[in-house]
Enzyme design. Sequence first.
Site, short mmCIF file in Angstrom:
data_model
loop_
_atom_site.label_atom_id
_atom_site.label_comp_id
_atom_site.label_asym_id
_atom_site.label_seq_id
_atom_site.Cartn_x
_atom_site.Cartn_y
_atom_site.Cartn_z
N GLY A 1 0.82 -1.21 0.00
CA GLY A 1 0.00 0.00 0.00
C GLY A 1 0.85 1.26 0.00
O GLY A 1 2.02 1.24 -0.40
N CYS B 1 2.45 7.06 12.77
CA CYS B 1 2.95 8.30 12.17
C CYS B 1 2.83 9.46 13.16
O CYS B 1 3.74 10.27 13.31
CB CYS B 1 2.22 8.60 10.87
SG CYS B 1 0.42 8.81 11.02
#
Length: 315
Positions: free
Chosen positions: A13, A132
């Site tokens: 991805g 993240c």
Amino acid sequence: MKRKLKVAIIGSGNIGTDLMIKILRHGEHIEMGAMVGIDAASDGLQRAARLGVVTTHEGVEGLSRMPVFADIDIVFDATSASAHTRNDAFLRAIKPGIRFVDLTPAAIGPYCIPVVNGERHLDAPNVNMVTCGGQATIPMVAAVSRVARVRYAEIVASISSRSAGPGTRANIDEFTETTSRAIEVVGGAAVGKAIIVLNPAEPPLIMRDTVYTLSEFVDERQIEESVTRMAEAVQTYVPGYRLKQRVQFDRIDADGPIRIPGISDRMVGLKTSIYLEIEGAAHYLPAYAGNLDIMTSAAKVTAEGVANRLLANKK
């Protein structure tokens, strides 16, 4: 010619593809060995094939049957938290000494934030890159906690909806849980809380993060200097990482305490507000996807350290 260790990436991805491009362009101690997915038609697998990387669409089972698997020393997992648990168990049963860099919130291994504790976990069989939002904000919590005792830290990570693929969306609950825990374990806060916002704005907005800490009273200049030094350290591997404005301070005393539900009804201390902006390197998605860039950059620099250690041990 400098020797490099071969790596495999599981997950084709957004994150896996961006990471692959970084390694192909800038790998110092590592090089691509295989790209692994489950959808033969995915852009990541097709792009990998065009770039000359060996691919399989049969998941970790397919990887284990590939001739190159014998030469793979490090595996990046960019799938999902639940899938990572299975992937680690499956490949480790075949190759016990294999190293994993986990880009999911599974957290089988220790949390790793390169500028805070990266050197500490170079020998771990599996390291977790948190999230993240964690990679962006935990360095700032750690910057405050190294000069003042942090009683509470809260982060808000705002990312473009367009940069969030199906893996990110499937991991929202794990994102908040893993990031909150890592704020405490790595960031040094007594209590941590994480919030993620998928911003649907068009055109897509760059990644923005806000960090709030409530600490003991100290000289504000100490915190500001510590935060600035930490931001500069992150910029060594994420050039687009920057402070959006100067650090803000509010002194909360006994005459005007604040209530933090579940923590205390009367909290006092120094409130520090840090505003961040992360611009991506645009290796795969455009520059607004700073969330991809900081995650893959942190994973790459961690794997480079692991590879350097392994190569040194083989001499």
